[in-house]
Scaffold this active site. Structure first.
Site, short mmCIF file in Angstrom:
data_model
loop_
_atom_site.label_atom_id
_atom_site.label_comp_id
_atom_site.label_asym_id
_atom_site.label_seq_id
_atom_site.Cartn_x
_atom_site.Cartn_y
_atom_site.Cartn_z
N HIS A 207 -9.86 1.49 4.33
CA HIS A 207 -8.63 1.72 5.11
C HIS A 207 -8.93 2.74 6.22
O HIS A 207 -9.69 3.69 6.02
CB HIS A 207 -7.52 2.24 4.19
CG HIS A 207 -6.18 2.21 4.87
ND1 HIS A 207 -5.81 3.16 5.79
CD2 HIS A 207 -5.14 1.34 4.78
CE1 HIS A 207 -4.59 2.88 6.25
NE2 HIS A 207 -4.17 1.77 5.64
N GLU B 48 -7.32 5.12 7.31
CA GLU B 48 -7.02 6.52 6.96
C GLU B 48 -8.18 7.15 6.19
O GLU B 48 -8.47 8.33 6.34
CB GLU B 48 -5.71 6.59 6.16
CG GLU B 48 -4.50 6.38 7.08
CD GLU B 48 -3.29 5.77 6.40
OE1 GLU B 48 -3.25 5.71 5.16
OE2 GLU B 48 -2.38 5.34 7.13
N GLY C 94 1.86 2.68 10.78
CA GLY C 94 2.85 3.75 10.61
C GLY C 94 3.49 4.22 11.90
O GLY C 94 4.12 5.27 11.95
N GLY D 79 2.66 -0.83 4.37
CA GLY D 79 2.71 0.56 3.95
C GLY D 79 4.15 1.03 3.83
O GLY D 79 4.83 0.78 2.82
N GLY D 80 4.65 1.69 4.86
CA GLY D 80 5.98 2.32 4.85
C GLY D 80 7.08 1.46 4.24
O GLY D 80 7.83 1.92 3.37
N ASN E 40 0.86 -1.19 0.00
CA ASN E 40 0.00 0.00 0.00
C ASN E 40 0.90 1.24 0.00
O ASN E 40 1.39 1.64 1.04
CB ASN E 40 -0.90 -0.04 1.25
CG ASN E 40 -1.80 1.18 1.35
OD1 ASN E 40 -1.88 1.98 0.41
ND2 ASN E 40 -2.47 1.33 2.48
N TRP E 41 1.07 1.80 -1.18
CA TRP E 41 1.99 2.95 -1.30
C TRP E 41 1.40 4.23 -0.73
O TRP E 41 2.09 5.23 -0.60
CB TRP E 41 2.35 3.18 -2.77
CG TRP E 41 3.26 2.16 -3.36
CD1 TRP E 41 3.79 1.05 -2.75
CD2 TRP E 41 3.78 2.16 -4.71
NE1 TRP E 41 4.59 0.36 -3.62
CE2 TRP E 41 4.60 1.01 -4.84
CE3 TRP E 41 3.61 3.00 -5.81
CZ2 TRP E 41 5.26 0.71 -6.03
CZ3 TRP E 41 4.26 2.69 -6.98
CH2 TRP E 41 5.08 1.56 -7.10
N LYS E 42 0.11 4.25 -0.48
CA LYS E 42 -0.56 5.47 0.01
C LYS E 42 -0.29 6.64 -0.94
O LYS E 42 -0.24 6.43 -2.14
CB LYS E 42 -0.16 5.75 1.46
CG LYS E 42 -0.37 4.52 2.34
CD LYS E 42 -0.25 4.78 3.80
CE LYS E 42 -0.48 3.50 4.57
NZ LYS E 42 -0.45 3.66 6.00
N SER F 252 2.83 -1.58 10.62
CA SER F 252 4.28 -1.58 10.87
C SER F 252 4.96 -2.91 10.55
O SER F 252 5.88 -3.34 11.26
CB SER F 252 4.57 -1.15 12.32
OG SER F 252 4.09 0.16 12.53
N GLU G 180 -5.86 -4.44 10.54
CA GLU G 180 -4.86 -3.42 10.80
C GLU G 180 -5.25 -2.62 12.03
O GLU G 180 -6.02 -1.64 11.94
CB GLU G 180 -4.76 -2.46 9.60
CG GLU G 180 -4.39 -3.13 8.30
CD GLU G 180 -3.78 -2.14 7.30
OE1 GLU G 180 -2.68 -2.40 6.82
OE2 GLU G 180 -4.41 -1.09 7.03
P1 PGA Z 1 2.35 0.67 7.67
O1 PGA Z 1 0.95 0.86 6.97
O2 PGA Z 1 2.96 -0.60 7.15
O3 PGA Z 1 3.16 1.89 7.26
O4 PGA Z 1 2.12 0.62 9.15
C1 PGA Z 1 0.10 -0.24 6.74
C2 PGA Z 1 -1.19 0.22 6.15
O5 PGA Z 1 -1.69 1.28 6.53
O6 PGA Z 1 -1.77 -0.45 5.26
#
Ligand code: PGA
Length: 251
Positions: A97, A99, A175, A232-233, A7-9, A211, A169
């Protein structure tokens, strides 16, 4: 079959960087027992889809979108429907998600409509669920109850067949560098699969997200109940992707 969903966001800043990241991740050697699904920002999908069709190692490399709308066409400024995504070869779409729930005030009712249409249009949904810290502080039982509530609303009147992936999640782990205990995630996976079984989602897969990196992924995917990770990150760093794919290929 383990799944590494990236997930590159809202990253990276340019198409050039996005194409490089896609190529570099896509060419990492992997076996046919795993799948890599890259979910870039929508604006890069078309160009990435063109590159994806050309790469030799296309097998096991899929495209995903980070969101989708609940109508295929119409007067809905800025929205992108599942048919448009399908036309670009998109196989997965992330829905719900945390977010988006937080910043865009996406409700369970909206998420439900998105899932319905995405499935009807043949896209596999990666549905994100997870509890805030205030709930988790009450224990894993409270977290399970919270997640069950989200699933009931998000999947109301939906039959997913083999086209559903649930990404658990916990919000406090996204994050933040704080990740959930593998044994707690395994318990959540068992709980969710049991909950969905017998309903209309017998083949639902389970991912953990929050994470995840090359150092902790093995602790999760060692369990057969955990089918992979939504990352993500770490998915923005080629070195990390290489290590993660290598680990998943060995399982
Ligand atoms: P993260 O994000 O790996 O940076 O914690 C995961 C996500 O939000 O899908």
């Amino acid at each position: 079959m383990k799944l590494f969903a990236a997930n590159w966001k809202e990253n990276p800043k340019s198409e050039k960087e996005a194409l490089k990241l896609f190529r570099d991740t896509g060419k990492v050697k992997r076996n046919n027992k795993m799948e890599v699904a890259i979910c870039p920002p929508a604006i890069y999908l078309e160009e990435i889809s063109r590159v994806c069709k050309k790469v030799k190692t296309k097998e096991g490399l899929s495209l995903g979108a980070q969101d989708v709308f609940w109508e295929d066409k119409g007067a809905f400024t800025s929205e992108v429907g599942p048919k448009m995504l399908r036309a670009l070869g998109v196989k997965y779409v992330i829905v719900g998600h945390s977010e988006r729930r937080k910043w865009m005030h996406e409700t369970d009712a909206m998420i439900n409509k998105k899932i319905k249409l995405a499935l009807a249009d043949g896209i596999t949904v990666i549905l994100c669920v997870g509890e805030p810290l205030s709930i988790r502080k009450k224990g894993i039982g409270a977290a399970k109850k919270f997640v069950a509530g989200q699933l009931a609303k998000d999947l109301k009147a939906i039959k997913s067949g083999n086209k559903l992936v649930v990404a658990y999640e916990p919000i406090w782990a996204i994050g933040t560098g704080r990740y959930d205990k593998p044994e707690d995630v395994r318990a959540m996976a068992t709980f969710i699969k049991k909950l969905l079984n017998g309903k209309h989602h017998q083949k639902a897969r389970f991912l953990y997200g929050g994470s995840v990196n090359s150092k902790n992924i093995a602790d999760y995917v060692q369990y057969k109940e955990i089918d992979g990770a939504l990352v993500g990150g770490a998915s923005l760093k080629v070195d990390e992707c290489k290590k993660i794919i290598t680990i998943l290929s060995k399982i």
